[in-house]
Write a protein that holds these residues in place. Structure first.
Motif, PDB file in Angstrom:
ATOM      1  N   LEU A   1       1.447  30.812  37.237  1.00 28.57           N
ATOM      2  CA  LEU A   1       2.876  30.511  37.341  1.00 28.57           C
ATOM      3  C   LEU A   1       3.232  29.280  36.519  1.00 28.57           C
ATOM      4  O   LEU A   1       4.247  29.257  35.812  1.00 28.57           O
ATOM      5  CB  LEU A   1       3.256  30.278  38.805  1.00 28.57           C
ATOM      6  CG  LEU A   1       3.197  31.482  39.747  1.00 28.57           C
ATOM      7  CD1 LEU A   1       3.504  31.045  41.172  1.00 28.57           C
ATOM      8  CD2 LEU A   1       4.164  32.573  39.316  1.00 28.57           C
ATOM      9  N   GLU A   2       2.393  28.257  36.614  1.00 29.11           N
ATOM     10  CA  GLU A   2       2.670  27.030  35.879  1.00 29.11           C
ATOM     11  C   GLU A   2       2.597  27.259  34.377  1.00 29.11           C
ATOM     12  O   GLU A   2       3.448  26.769  33.620  1.00 29.11           O
ATOM     13  CB  GLU A   2       1.678  25.945  36.292  1.00 29.11           C
ATOM     14  CG  GLU A   2       1.963  24.591  35.669  1.00 29.11           C
ATOM     15  CD  GLU A   2       1.036  23.506  36.168  1.00 29.11           C
ATOM     16  OE1 GLU A   2       1.169  22.362  35.701  1.00 29.11           O
ATOM     17  OE2 GLU A   2       0.170  23.802  37.013  1.00 29.11           O
ATOM     18  N   LYS A   3       1.600  28.009  33.936  1.00 22.71           N
ATOM     19  CA  LYS A   3       1.469  28.299  32.506  1.00 22.71           C
ATOM     20  C   LYS A   3       2.684  29.067  32.000  1.00 22.71           C
ATOM     21  O   LYS A   3       3.202  28.791  30.913  1.00 22.71           O
ATOM     22  CB  LYS A   3       0.202  29.123  32.248  1.00 22.71           C
ATOM     23  CG  LYS A   3      -1.092  28.373  32.453  1.00 22.71           C
ATOM     24  CD  LYS A   3      -1.412  27.444  31.302  1.00 22.71           C
ATOM     25  CE  LYS A   3      -1.836  28.209  30.063  1.00 22.71           C
ATOM     26  NZ  LYS A   3      -2.253  27.299  28.971  1.00 22.71           N
ATOM     27  N   THR A   4       3.153  30.029  32.794  1.00 29.10           N
ATOM     28  CA  THR A   4       4.322  30.801  32.388  1.00 29.10           C
ATOM     29  C   THR A   4       5.563  29.921  32.369  1.00 29.10           C
ATOM     30  O   THR A   4       6.424  30.050  31.496  1.00 29.10           O
ATOM     31  CB  THR A   4       4.532  31.994  33.334  1.00 29.10           C
ATOM     32  OG1 THR A   4       3.333  32.765  33.385  1.00 29.10           O
ATOM     33  CG2 THR A   4       5.674  32.880  32.852  1.00 29.10           C
ATOM     34  N   GLY A   5       5.659  29.002  33.321  1.00 25.74           N
ATOM     35  CA  GLY A   5       6.801  28.088  33.365  1.00 25.74           C
ATOM     36  C   GLY A   5       6.873  27.186  32.154  1.00 25.74           C
ATOM     37  O   GLY A   5       7.951  26.717  31.781  1.00 25.74           O
ATOM     38  N   GLN A   6       5.737  26.928  31.508  1.00 22.47           N
ATOM     39  CA  GLN A   6       5.705  26.070  30.329  1.00 22.47           C
ATOM     40  C   GLN A   6       6.035  26.835  29.048  1.00 22.47           C
ATOM     41  O   GLN A   6       6.144  26.234  27.980  1.00 22.47           O
ATOM     42  CB  GLN A   6       4.317  25.432  30.191  1.00 22.47           C
ATOM     43  CG  GLN A   6       3.992  24.460  31.297  1.00 22.47           C
ATOM     44  CD  GLN A   6       2.562  23.951  31.229  1.00 22.47           C
ATOM     45  OE1 GLN A   6       1.848  24.196  30.268  1.00 22.47           O
ATOM     46  NE2 GLN A   6       2.130  23.253  32.263  1.00 22.47           N
ATOM     47  N   ASP A   7       6.197  28.154  29.178  1.00 24.89           N
ATOM     48  CA  ASP A   7       6.522  28.973  28.012  1.00 24.89           C
ATOM     49  C   ASP A   7       8.016  28.885  27.747  1.00 24.89           C
ATOM     50  O   ASP A   7       8.811  29.606  28.337  1.00 24.89           O
ATOM     51  CB  ASP A   7       6.096  30.428  28.272  1.00 24.89           C
ATOM     52  CG  ASP A   7       6.425  31.355  27.103  1.00 24.89           C
ATOM     53  OD1 ASP A   7       6.816  30.836  26.038  1.00 24.89           O
ATOM     54  OD2 ASP A   7       6.285  32.577  27.258  1.00 24.89           O
ATOM     55  N   ALA A   8       8.406  27.985  26.862  1.00 21.38           N
ATOM     56  CA  ALA A   8       9.828  27.740  26.597  1.00 21.38           C
ATOM     57  C   ALA A   8      10.518  28.990  26.072  1.00 21.38           C
ATOM     58  O   ALA A   8      11.694  29.231  26.337  1.00 21.38           O
ATOM     59  CB  ALA A   8       9.987  26.597  25.601  1.00 21.38           C
ATOM     60  N   LYS A   9       9.796  29.812  25.302  1.00 23.48           N
ATOM     61  CA  LYS A   9      10.414  30.999  24.706  1.00 23.48           C
ATOM     62  C   LYS A   9      10.865  31.994  25.766  1.00 23.48           C
ATOM     63  O   LYS A   9      11.854  32.690  25.597  1.00 23.48           O
ATOM     64  CB  LYS A   9       9.429  31.675  23.754  1.00 23.48           C
ATOM     65  CG  LYS A   9       9.087  30.848  22.517  1.00 23.48           C
ATOM     66  CD  LYS A   9       8.103  31.596  21.621  1.00 23.48           C
ATOM     67  CE  LYS A   9       7.731  30.764  20.396  1.00 23.48           C
ATOM     68  NZ  LYS A   9       6.730  31.465  19.543  1.00 23.48           N
ATOM     69  N   SER A  10      10.117  32.088  26.860  1.00 21.97           N
ATOM     70  CA  SER A  10      10.449  33.078  27.880  1.00 21.97           C
ATOM     71  C   SER A  10      11.610  32.643  28.759  1.00 21.97           C
ATOM     72  O   SER A  10      12.215  33.459  29.436  1.00 21.97           O
ATOM     73  CB  SER A  10       9.226  33.344  28.770  1.00 21.97           C
ATOM     74  OG  SER A  10       8.979  32.243  29.624  1.00 21.97           O
ATOM     75  N   GLY A  11      11.917  31.340  28.767  1.00 19.45           N
ATOM     76  CA  GLY A  11      12.956  30.833  29.654  1.00 19.45           C
ATOM     77  C   GLY A  11      12.541  30.816  31.107  1.00 19.45           C
ATOM     78  O   GLY A  11      13.356  30.624  32.000  1.00 19.45           O
TER      79      GLY A  11
ATOM     80  N   GLY B   1       5.121  36.096  28.379  1.00 17.95           N
ATOM     81  CA  GLY B   1       4.391  35.563  29.518  1.00 17.95           C
ATOM     82  C   GLY B   1       4.843  36.159  30.832  1.00 17.95           C
ATOM     83  O   GLY B   1       4.028  36.430  31.719  1.00 17.95           O
ATOM     84  N   THR B   2       6.151  36.382  30.995  1.00 15.32           N
ATOM     85  CA  THR B   2       6.650  36.937  32.252  1.00 15.32           C
ATOM     86  C   THR B   2       6.256  38.401  32.422  1.00 15.32           C
ATOM     87  O   THR B   2       5.952  38.839  33.536  1.00 15.32           O
ATOM     88  CB  THR B   2       8.179  36.809  32.333  1.00 15.32           C
ATOM     89  OG1 THR B   2       8.765  37.326  31.128  1.00 15.32           O
ATOM     90  CG2 THR B   2       8.588  35.350  32.485  1.00 15.32           C
ATOM     91  N   ASP B   3       6.247  39.179  31.333  1.00 12.16           N
ATOM     92  CA  ASP B   3       5.817  40.578  31.428  1.00 12.16           C
ATOM     93  C   ASP B   3       4.329  40.666  31.781  1.00 12.16           C
ATOM     94  O   ASP B   3       3.914  41.509  32.586  1.00 12.16           O
ATOM     95  CB  ASP B   3       6.069  41.306  30.099  1.00 12.16           C
ATOM     96  CG  ASP B   3       7.543  41.517  29.818  1.00 12.16           C
ATOM     97  OD1 ASP B   3       8.359  41.366  30.758  1.00 12.16           O
ATOM     98  OD2 ASP B   3       7.908  41.816  28.665  1.00 12.16           O
ATOM     99  N   TYR B   4       3.546  39.790  31.181  1.00 17.40           N
ATOM    100  CA  TYR B   4       2.118  39.745  31.484  1.00 17.40           C
ATOM    101  C   TYR B   4       1.896  39.345  32.937  1.00 17.40           C
ATOM    102  O   TYR B   4       1.092  39.960  33.661  1.00 17.40           O
ATOM    103  CB  TYR B   4       1.441  38.744  30.539  1.00 17.40           C
ATOM    104  CG  TYR B   4      -0.003  38.436  30.840  1.00 17.40           C
ATOM    105  CD1 TYR B   4      -0.984  39.422  30.753  1.00 17.40           C
ATOM    106  CD2 TYR B   4      -0.402  37.151  31.203  1.00 17.40           C
ATOM    107  CE1 TYR B   4      -2.318  39.129  31.020  1.00 17.40           C
ATOM    108  CE2 TYR B   4      -1.725  36.852  31.476  1.00 17.40           C
ATOM    109  CZ  TYR B   4      -2.677  37.848  31.379  1.00 17.40           C
ATOM    110  OH  TYR B   4      -3.994  37.561  31.631  1.00 17.40           O
TER     111      TYR B   4
END
Length: 506
Positions: A145-155, A30-33
């Motif tokens: 940003l919120e969607k990425t923040g909910q991605d537990a795998k990405s930290g 998610g962060t790379d995207y």
């Protein structure tokens, strides 16, 4: 460049989410995207502004039409190579534009497969970003940003403060358009953005708001990707000038030139990373590797006399021995008037006890008001998030009157009439007389007779699974002991426990 019918904001969000899911299946985080989306939206918006008659911020070989040109189409591999070159040039220290240096801080292409990169470029090209006002563009980006923040795998959740807490801290601190506002660990810029929006509602003066954009807002973070996201978040909301309010740097290494009227912060938890530059600051009270203690010291130095702060801290900051001198200075040189004990389960990471400290500089503390929003409360970031309604009683008890000041206060706690009242005051002497100047207060609120009633369904299922593993593990161990002793074993066939994500440590 695209002649398709304009997309609505909801359609854009849907397409961005859909693309994220597709790329996730191919291993793109998610962060790379999100970083790729950020770079490309900026390039496309700069192109649109240029066509509208406003000067481009970018060199000719770094513009959108060098990446997407229907008259001279590039192959997928050529497009990837051109994109890599653009990022390299804009991330270079030789880049003279301060705003783009922040947005492209140490920029790298993390989407190496040219087909996937082309899909994102095509998606960004479908949108005419100048068709939307700043609030709409900003809302689309905040959604990402919120969607990425909910991605537990990405930290990635460590860089995001829940919006409801951001709004609370800003509202009670009440920043104005003529004040210097700092966030020394700004993450994606949520606190600074809300501070600007709050100040914007209080004035009609464009000159004051322009000063706030150019000189009043200051954010810093030492993670390049986060600086990119924060700077872009501000830019899409129309908060930009010659430079971004958010810059790349380590706030703890030196005292900034501009002192703060208001500090709003949710600094990183834990120890300072191995290999970091040692902190040697004459204005610091204590030398330590504890990030939160260092940020607390930094904020104490950063504030002007009369300046105010709202800072999120983990529980150990209230009592750890290393923080004794810092806490004593906080009580004798600052008015630490309010401590809010936050409920568990409101952050995406770091599920530990947290508090918000509210204090002003220049006068000693006389009494501390504690509000316990933690005991008997249960929240989860997605399924049962903390909402404004849960904070209404605290805000009423705080009784804000402007610029962090508060009016008359009354305890809701009473030992006989209301022993479970959440709002209680304590004399400062009860803390100063403690050997370690501990600010920790044991809860006075009675726990529920049935703690399980506080859990939602998903948490109950996790608890059942964990306890099932414990029972199976105990049964298996007993069988092994009986076998070794030559004793008859139970006849019931219970399977040996399998290792699982919720299996307890032994």
């Amino acid at each position: 460049m695209n002649n398709c019918a304009p997309l609505t904001p909801q359609e854009i969000k849907h397409k961005l989410n859909e693309m994220a899911e597709v790329l996730s299946g191919y291993g793109v985080s998610g962060t790379d995207y999100l970083s790729a989306i950020t770079y490309l939206i900026f390039l496309k918006m700069d192109y649109e502004l240029d066509r509208f008659g406003l000067a481009s911020r970018l060199p000719p070989n770094c513009r959108w039409n060098s990446l997407v040109n229907p008259d001279e189409p590039l192959s997928y591999d050529e497009q990837r190579q051109r994109y890599n070159e653009i990022l390299q040039r804009l991330a270079s220290p030789l880049n003279q534009d301060a705003l783009t240096r922040s947005i492209f801080a140490q920029a790298q292409n993390k989407i190496d497969h040219p087909i996937y990169l082309n899909k994102i470029i095509t998606l960004i090209d479908e949108v005419q970003w100048l068709d939307f006002d700043n609030d709409v563009k900003g809302a689309i980006y905040e959604h990402l940003l919120e969607k990425t923040g909910q991605d537990a795998k990405s930290g990635a959740g460590q860089y995001f403060t829940p919006k409801v807490l951001v709004d609370l801290m800003v509202e009670l601190s009440d920043p104005h358009s003529d004040e210097v506002i700092w966030d020394p660990a700004c993450g994606t810029g949520g606190l600074l953005l809300r501070a600007y929006k709050w100040a914007q509602r209080q004035t009609l003066s464009e000159s004051k708001l322009q000063w706030l954009k150019e000189e009043g807002l200051h954010g810093q973070d030492n993670t390049p990707m986060v600086v990119t996201l924060g700077a872009m978040n501000m830019y899409l909301h129309g908060i930009e000038g010659k430079k971004s309010p958010i810059t790349l740097g380590d706030s703890l290494l030196e005292l900034p030139e501009s002192a703060a009227d208001v500090v709003l912060a949710n600094p990183p938890f834990g120890e300072r990373a191995q290999g970091s530059i040692a902190i040697e600051r004459a204005d610091f009270i204590t030398k330590t590797n504890n990030n939160q203690l260092n940020f607390l010291q930094h904020i104490m130095s950063l504030l002007k006399d009369g300046g105010r702060a709202a800072v999120i801290v983990p529980e150990n900051i209230l009592f750890c021995q290393a923080g004794t001198a810092i806490r004593r200075a906080l009580l004798t040189q600052f008015n630490l008037h309010t401590i809010l004990h936050l409920p568990a389960g409101i952050f995406f990471v770091d599920q530990i006890n947290t508090y918000i400290l509210f204090f002003t500089k220049g006068e000693p503390t006389q009494e501390i008001w504690h509000y316990d929003l933690h005991t008997n409360q249960n929240f989860t970031p997605v399924h049962n998030p903390l909402k404004r309604q849960h904070l209404e009683d605290f805000i009423k008890c705080y009784n804000p009157t402007g610029k962090g000041i508060f009016g008359p206060r009354s305890e809701t706690y009473h030992p006989e009439l209301n022993p479970n009242g959440c709002w209680r005051k304590f004399p400062v002497s009860s803390f100063l007389n403690d050997q370690y100047c501990s600010l920790f207060v044991e809860t006075w609120i009675e726990p529920p007779t049935n703690p399980l009633a506080q859990l939602d369904l998903s948490q109950l299922l996790d608890l059942i699974e964990a306890r099932t593993h414990t029972i199976l593990d105990a049964h298996h161990q007993i069988k092994l002991i009986l076998a070794q002793a030559g004793q008859p074993q139970p006849t019931a066939q219970v399977p040996a426990p399998a290792a699982g994500p919720n299996a307890p440590n032994r």
